[in-house]
Design a protein around this motif. Structure first.
Motif, PDB file in Angstrom:
ATOM      1  N   LEU A 308     -35.505  11.201 -49.672  1.00  0.00           N
ATOM      2  CA  LEU A 308     -36.861  10.660 -49.665  1.00  0.00           C
ATOM      3  C   LEU A 308     -37.876  11.692 -49.178  1.00  0.00           C
ATOM      4  N   GLU A 309     -37.545  12.390 -48.114  1.00  0.00           N
ATOM      5  CA  GLU A 309     -38.468  13.370 -47.539  1.00  0.00           C
ATOM      6  C   GLU A 309     -38.752  14.504 -48.515  1.00  0.00           C
ATOM      7  N   ILE A 310     -37.705  15.022 -49.135  1.00  0.00           N
ATOM      8  CA  ILE A 310     -37.879  16.110 -50.091  1.00  0.00           C
ATOM      9  C   ILE A 310     -38.692  15.650 -51.291  1.00  0.00           C
ATOM     10  N   GLU A 311     -38.410  14.447 -51.769  1.00  0.00           N
ATOM     11  CA  GLU A 311     -39.132  13.926 -52.929  1.00  0.00           C
ATOM     12  C   GLU A 311     -40.609  13.687 -52.602  1.00  0.00           C
ATOM     13  N   VAL A 312     -40.881  13.123 -51.436  1.00  0.00           N
ATOM     14  CA  VAL A 312     -42.269  12.874 -51.044  1.00  0.00           C
ATOM     15  C   VAL A 312     -43.031  14.188 -50.909  1.00  0.00           C
ATOM     16  N   ASN A 313     -42.412  15.188 -50.291  1.00  0.00           N
ATOM     17  CA  ASN A 313     -43.059  16.493 -50.143  1.00  0.00           C
ATOM     18  C   ASN A 313     -43.378  17.114 -51.496  1.00  0.00           C
ATOM     19  N   LYS A 314     -42.464  16.922 -52.443  1.00  0.00           N
ATOM     20  CA  LYS A 314     -42.706  17.474 -53.783  1.00  0.00           C
ATOM     21  C   LYS A 314     -43.874  16.739 -54.455  1.00  0.00           C
ATOM     22  N   GLU A 315     -43.873  15.423 -54.347  1.00  0.00           N
ATOM     23  CA  GLU A 315     -44.931  14.636 -54.980  1.00  0.00           C
ATOM     24  C   GLU A 315     -46.306  14.952 -54.368  1.00  0.00           C
ATOM     25  N   GLU A 316     -46.304  15.324 -53.096  1.00  0.00           N
ATOM     26  CA  GLU A 316     -47.563  15.647 -52.423  1.00  0.00           C
ATOM     27  C   GLU A 316     -47.970  17.100 -52.636  1.00  0.00           C
ATOM     28  N   GLY A 317     -47.174  17.807 -53.407  1.00  0.00           N
ATOM     29  CA  GLY A 317     -47.504  19.198 -53.707  1.00  0.00           C
ATOM     30  C   GLY A 317     -47.079  20.152 -52.617  1.00  0.00           C
ATOM     31  N   GLY A 318     -46.162  19.694 -51.767  1.00  0.00           N
ATOM     32  CA  GLY A 318     -45.735  20.518 -50.653  1.00  0.00           C
ATOM     33  C   GLY A 318     -44.652  21.504 -50.997  1.00  0.00           C
ATOM     34  N   MET A 319     -44.156  21.478 -52.245  1.00  0.00           N
ATOM     35  CA  MET A 319     -43.125  22.432 -52.630  1.00  0.00           C
ATOM     36  C   MET A 319     -43.201  22.653 -54.134  1.00  0.00           C
ATOM     37  N   THR A 320     -42.606  23.730 -54.537  1.00  0.00           N
ATOM     38  CA  THR A 320     -42.516  24.043 -55.968  1.00  0.00           C
ATOM     39  C   THR A 320     -41.069  24.274 -56.323  1.00  0.00           C
ATOM     40  N   THR A 321     -40.769  24.141 -57.614  1.00  0.00           N
ATOM     41  CA  THR A 321     -39.393  24.387 -58.060  1.00  0.00           C
ATOM     42  C   THR A 321     -39.385  25.499 -59.074  1.00  0.00           C
TER      43      THR A 321
END
Length: 321
Positions: A308-321
């Motif tokens: 959940l934490e990783i997914e939320v961070n991604k959705e908030e633009g906190g990470m890139t892939t």
């Protein structure tokens, strides 16, 4: 793949589980604890009929999944399926705007050994592979290819699994130059895998791993091995691989493996690592995270909270892939 999810509602990750074969309204008992933890954390959970997937009845298989207004991201947590069946499931769900975390090509990258080998080959035992069709005219071509291992010990598996609990009969070959033994073990492996054989045959150099104990039933050596889960190339959790072994040491240093994981072309995958008798750590294999099992001692609360934490961070633009 991320283009699919542009404009997606920020509702968090949804999880897809297999239903019980005898009751399509209940989750498969093997995944009941995961199902409960996902729900407890507020994740939306849905059921599919794996039996319907395997016989090609895709509309029936995804009947309990609603049609969404815009694409929603899903993780499948269930039994292994062959890439063709995954392709069909992916398309059936996509028609409902339910998009699995791994595309069909990403599923193959994690699930089938040859697709990830190039990324890990410097830190994994030397391996070769061939399609089953190459044995149609006998073992001569295989004997030629396996000469690269000289008289070293090797193990046999298909693109996904070994028969490690049948160590002597269908997995381990003490001397790769022993043609009689090579043919006997490989043929036994093929015969016992039968229709469950995935892709082709993989031959891997056998390396000595640090042993913790032996399996209480099969007698197979249990190595000092860990399973790492990655989501969007971020570490979800590291856990001891074996339920039957006692891990007395702490979790190994993972920085090099976290860096290595960035090269895997998948959004959700596992990396199994083990310690050799020389003290080095090696990669055993990569797996698709959706169908990789969790040991019974796994901390499910931590596992799903990390997802959940990783997914939320991604959705908030906190990470890139």
């Amino acid at each position: 793949m991320d283009d699919i999810f542009n404009g997606m509602e920020d509702t968090g990750m949804k999880v897809l589980f297999c239903s019980d074969p005898l009751n399509n309204k209940a989750v498969d008992q093997e995944y009941e604890q995961e199902y409960k933890y996902a729900r407890k954390l507020g994740m939306d959970v849905y059921l599919i009929s794996l039996e319907s997937v395997l016989v090609g009845e895709l509309a029936q298989a995804v009947k309990q999944v609603p049609t969404f207004e815009i694409p929603e991201r899903f993780i499948y947590r269930g039994w292994m399926i062959k890439p063709h069946d995954y392709d069909q499931l992916y398309l059936a769900l996509e028609r409902k705007n339910a998009v699995l975390i791994n595309s069909p090509s990403e599923y193959r990258n994690g699930h089938y050994f040859p697709y990830s080998y190039e990324v890990i080959k410097k830190v994994t035992p030397h391996s070769i592979w061939f399609e089953i069709g190459e044995l149609a005219n006998g073992f001569d071509d295989l004997f030629e290819k396996i000469r690269i291992f000289e008289n070293k010990p090797v193990i046999v598996k298909d693109y996904v699994k070994s028969r490690k609990h049948e160590w002597e009969d269908a997995c381990y070959i003490p001397d790769a130059s022993d043609k009689q033994r090579v043919q006997k073990v490989i043929q036994t492996f093929i015969d016992r895998q039968a229709t469950e054989l995935n892709g082709g045959i993989v031959i891997r150099e056998y390396i000595q791993l640090e042993q913790l104990s032996k399996h209480p039933k099969s007698g197979m050596p249990l190595s000092n091995e860990y399973r790492l889960f990655f989501l969007h190339h971020k570490l979800v959790q590291c856990m001891g691989y074996w339920d039957e072994a006692v891990y007395q040491q702490g979790i190994p240093e993972l920085d090099s493996f976290i860096e290595l994981a960035k090269g895997i072309s998948s959004q959700f995958f596992t990396m199994d690592i083990a310690k050799t008798t020389s003290g080095e750590w090696t990669v055993i294999e990569i797996g698709d995270g959706q169908v990789s099992g969790l040991p019974s001692h796994a901390d499910l609360d931590h596992y799903y909270k990390s997802i959940l934490e990783i997914e939320v961070n991604k959705e908030e633009g906190g990470m890139t892939t």
